[in-house]
Motif scaffolding. Structure first.
Motif, PDB file in Angstrom:
ATOM      1  N   SER A  59      33.167  33.423  36.828  1.00 23.62           N
ATOM      2  CA  SER A  59      31.858  32.931  36.394  1.00 23.62           C
ATOM      3  C   SER A  59      31.956  31.985  35.200  1.00 23.62           C
ATOM      4  O   SER A  59      31.280  30.960  35.148  1.00 23.62           O
ATOM      5  CB  SER A  59      30.930  34.094  36.066  1.00 23.62           C
ATOM      6  OG  SER A  59      31.462  34.873  35.003  1.00 23.62           O
ATOM      7  N   TYR A  60      32.816  32.275  34.249  1.00 27.08           N
ATOM      8  CA  TYR A  60      32.919  31.436  33.053  1.00 27.08           C
ATOM      9  C   TYR A  60      33.626  30.113  33.360  1.00 27.08           C
ATOM     10  O   TYR A  60      33.137  29.041  32.996  1.00 27.08           O
ATOM     11  CB  TYR A  60      33.646  32.198  31.932  1.00 27.08           C
ATOM     12  CG  TYR A  60      33.565  31.492  30.606  1.00 27.08           C
ATOM     13  CD1 TYR A  60      32.352  31.341  29.951  1.00 27.08           C
ATOM     14  CD2 TYR A  60      34.694  30.974  30.010  1.00 27.08           C
ATOM     15  CE1 TYR A  60      32.268  30.687  28.732  1.00 27.08           C
ATOM     16  CE2 TYR A  60      34.622  30.327  28.787  1.00 27.08           C
ATOM     17  CZ  TYR A  60      33.403  30.188  28.160  1.00 27.08           C
ATOM     18  OH  TYR A  60      33.332  29.538  26.956  1.00 27.08           O
ATOM     19  N   CYS A  61      34.759  30.187  34.023  1.00 23.80           N
ATOM     20  CA  CYS A  61      35.512  28.965  34.339  1.00 23.80           C
ATOM     21  C   CYS A  61      34.725  28.064  35.288  1.00 23.80           C
ATOM     22  O   CYS A  61      34.774  26.841  35.172  1.00 23.80           O
ATOM     23  CB  CYS A  61      36.866  29.304  34.943  1.00 23.80           C
ATOM     24  SG  CYS A  61      38.011  30.050  33.766  1.00 23.80           S
ATOM     25  N   ARG A  62      33.998  28.674  36.218  1.00 29.68           N
ATOM     26  CA  ARG A  62      33.189  27.884  37.152  1.00 29.68           C
ATOM     27  C   ARG A  62      32.161  27.057  36.381  1.00 29.68           C
ATOM     28  O   ARG A  62      31.968  25.879  36.647  1.00 29.68           O
ATOM     29  CB  ARG A  62      32.503  28.815  38.144  1.00 29.68           C
ATOM     30  CG  ARG A  62      31.741  28.095  39.226  1.00 29.68           C
ATOM     31  CD  ARG A  62      31.104  29.055  40.217  1.00 29.68           C
ATOM     32  NE  ARG A  62      30.028  29.814  39.583  1.00 29.68           N
ATOM     33  CZ  ARG A  62      30.011  31.130  39.421  1.00 29.68           C
ATOM     34  NH1 ARG A  62      31.018  31.862  39.845  1.00 29.68           N
ATOM     35  NH2 ARG A  62      28.998  31.728  38.835  1.00 29.68           N
TER      36      ARG A  62
ATOM     37  N   ASP B  26      41.414  32.159  42.699  1.00 30.47           N
ATOM     38  CA  ASP B  26      40.302  33.077  42.906  1.00 30.47           C
ATOM     39  C   ASP B  26      40.151  33.983  41.692  1.00 30.47           C
ATOM     40  O   ASP B  26      40.842  34.983  41.557  1.00 30.47           O
ATOM     41  CB  ASP B  26      40.553  33.909  44.164  1.00 30.47           C
ATOM     42  CG  ASP B  26      39.420  34.846  44.509  1.00 30.47           C
ATOM     43  OD1 ASP B  26      38.413  34.872  43.773  1.00 30.47           O
ATOM     44  OD2 ASP B  26      39.539  35.561  45.523  1.00 30.47           O
ATOM     45  N   GLY B  27      39.251  33.610  40.786  1.00 33.57           N
ATOM     46  CA  GLY B  27      38.989  34.418  39.600  1.00 33.57           C
ATOM     47  C   GLY B  27      37.865  35.413  39.816  1.00 33.57           C
ATOM     48  O   GLY B  27      37.687  36.335  39.028  1.00 33.57           O
ATOM     49  N   VAL B  28      37.102  35.245  40.902  1.00 33.31           N
ATOM     50  CA  VAL B  28      36.050  36.216  41.238  1.00 33.31           C
ATOM     51  C   VAL B  28      36.714  37.531  41.631  1.00 33.31           C
ATOM     52  O   VAL B  28      36.299  38.607  41.208  1.00 33.31           O
ATOM     53  CB  VAL B  28      35.145  35.682  42.368  1.00 33.31           C
ATOM     54  CG1 VAL B  28      34.187  36.752  42.840  1.00 33.31           C
ATOM     55  CG2 VAL B  28      34.401  34.443  41.905  1.00 33.31           C
ATOM     56  N   ASN B  29      37.771  37.436  42.437  1.00 33.46           N
ATOM     57  CA  ASN B  29      38.572  38.597  42.829  1.00 33.46           C
ATOM     58  C   ASN B  29      39.869  38.548  42.027  1.00 33.46           C
ATOM     59  O   ASN B  29      40.938  38.283  42.559  1.00 33.46           O
ATOM     60  CB  ASN B  29      38.849  38.572  44.334  1.00 33.46           C
ATOM     61  CG  ASN B  29      37.569  38.550  45.119  1.00 33.46           C
ATOM     62  OD1 ASN B  29      36.792  39.490  45.088  1.00 33.46           O
ATOM     63  ND2 ASN B  29      37.317  37.449  45.817  1.00 33.46           N
ATOM     64  N   HIS B  30      39.727  38.789  40.734  1.00 32.41           N
ATOM     65  CA  HIS B  30      40.840  38.630  39.791  1.00 32.41           C
ATOM     66  C   HIS B  30      41.996  39.566  40.145  1.00 32.41           C
ATOM     67  O   HIS B  30      41.780  40.724  40.497  1.00 32.41           O
ATOM     68  CB  HIS B  30      40.344  38.908  38.364  1.00 32.41           C
ATOM     69  CG  HIS B  30      41.249  38.384  37.324  1.00 32.41           C
ATOM     70  ND1 HIS B  30      42.363  39.073  36.897  1.00 32.41           N
ATOM     71  CD2 HIS B  30      41.234  37.220  36.627  1.00 32.41           C
ATOM     72  CE1 HIS B  30      42.988  38.367  35.984  1.00 32.41           C
ATOM     73  NE2 HIS B  30      42.319  37.238  35.798  1.00 32.41           N
ATOM     74  N   PRO B  31      43.252  39.078  40.035  1.00 35.80           N
ATOM     75  CA  PRO B  31      44.405  39.920  40.361  1.00 35.80           C
ATOM     76  C   PRO B  31      44.470  41.197  39.526  1.00 35.80           C
ATOM     77  O   PRO B  31      44.954  42.220  40.014  1.00 35.80           O
ATOM     78  CB  PRO B  31      45.611  39.029  40.082  1.00 35.80           C
ATOM     79  CG  PRO B  31      45.113  37.721  39.641  1.00 35.80           C
ATOM     80  CD  PRO B  31      43.626  37.735  39.657  1.00 35.80           C
ATOM     81  N   ASN B  32      43.973  41.177  38.298  1.00 38.04           N
ATOM     82  CA  ASN B  32      43.985  42.389  37.478  1.00 38.04           C
ATOM     83  C   ASN B  32      42.997  43.430  37.983  1.00 38.04           C
ATOM     84  O   ASN B  32      43.129  44.609  37.679  1.00 38.04           O
ATOM     85  CB  ASN B  32      43.675  42.064  36.012  1.00 38.04           C
ATOM     86  CG  ASN B  32      44.818  41.343  35.342  1.00 38.04           C
ATOM     87  OD1 ASN B  32      45.787  40.954  35.981  1.00 38.04           O
ATOM     88  ND2 ASN B  32      44.711  41.157  34.047  1.00 38.04           N
ATOM     89  N   ASP B  33      41.984  43.014  38.740  1.00 33.58           N
ATOM     90  CA  ASP B  33      41.015  43.948  39.307  1.00 33.58           C
ATOM     91  C   ASP B  33      41.433  44.436  40.684  1.00 33.58           C
ATOM     92  O   ASP B  33      41.232  45.593  41.027  1.00 33.58           O
ATOM     93  CB  ASP B  33      39.630  43.287  39.423  1.00 33.58           C
ATOM     94  CG  ASP B  33      39.071  42.882  38.081  1.00 33.58           C
ATOM     95  OD1 ASP B  33      39.435  43.501  37.060  1.00 33.58           O
ATOM     96  OD2 ASP B  33      38.264  41.930  38.057  1.00 33.58           O
ATOM     97  N   SER B  34      42.008  43.536  41.477  1.00 32.99           N
ATOM     98  CA  SER B  34      42.342  43.865  42.865  1.00 32.99           C
ATOM     99  C   SER B  34      43.704  44.527  43.006  1.00 32.99           C
ATOM    100  O   SER B  34      43.962  45.179  44.007  1.00 32.99           O
ATOM    101  CB  SER B  34      42.305  42.597  43.727  1.00 32.99           C
ATOM    102  OG  SER B  34      43.354  41.721  43.346  1.00 32.99           O
TER     103      SER B  34
END
Length: 141
Positions: free
Chosen positions: A36-39, A117-125
């Motif tokens: 959201s921020y980078c977009r 893909d920062g919406v589905n961030h690697p640290n979350d997925s």
């Protein structure tokens, strides 16, 4: 300023913040992000290892912004508002530097920029980074 081709001078729009950035792998790490921020920010970033940014002027002019998990710090000039760099969430040992702040460099110098893909961030997925697409600049001839 050193003559190393991977060391680039940079600054914010008003010049209150000036720095040198030692690029990790030249411009091979350029990217955009869909979070959201980078977009909303719309910048093209390049990687710099921790300790690879040397602030020459304006450390006291930088303001930091954190959101969501608070692990990434996004720095911008408190006078002109330009985003200069951020400490990455996906790799806390790296910074992302706004290529538009680097002397003689424009985001439009790159015909293709990977978009992560920062919406589905690697640290979350729990998965590795995923490429969401490619941003293209096609100059008019």
């Amino acid at each position: 300023m050193t003559e190393d081709v991977n060391v680039k001078a940079g600054r914010c729009h008003c010049g209150a913040v000036c720095f040198e950035a030692s690029l990790s792998d030249g411009f091979n790490t350029i990217r955009r992000c869909t979070c959201s921020y980078c977009r909303m920010r719309g910048a093209v970033a390049v990687s710099v290892e921790m300790g690879g940014i040397k602030l020459l002027r304006g450390d006291d002019m930088l303001t930091a912004y954190r959101f969501n998990t608070g692990s990434a710090q996004h720095f911008f000039c408190s006078i002109c508002g330009i985003y200069t760099h951020h400490q990455r969430r996906s790799n806390q040992n790296q910074y992302g530097v706004n290529v538009a702040c680097l002397d003689g460099i424009s985001p439009f110098d790159f015909l293709e920029v990977p978009v992560l893909d920062g919406v589905n961030h690697p640290n979350d997925s729990g998965n590795g980074p995923r490429r969401a697409g490619t941003l293209q600049f096609i100059p008019v001839k």
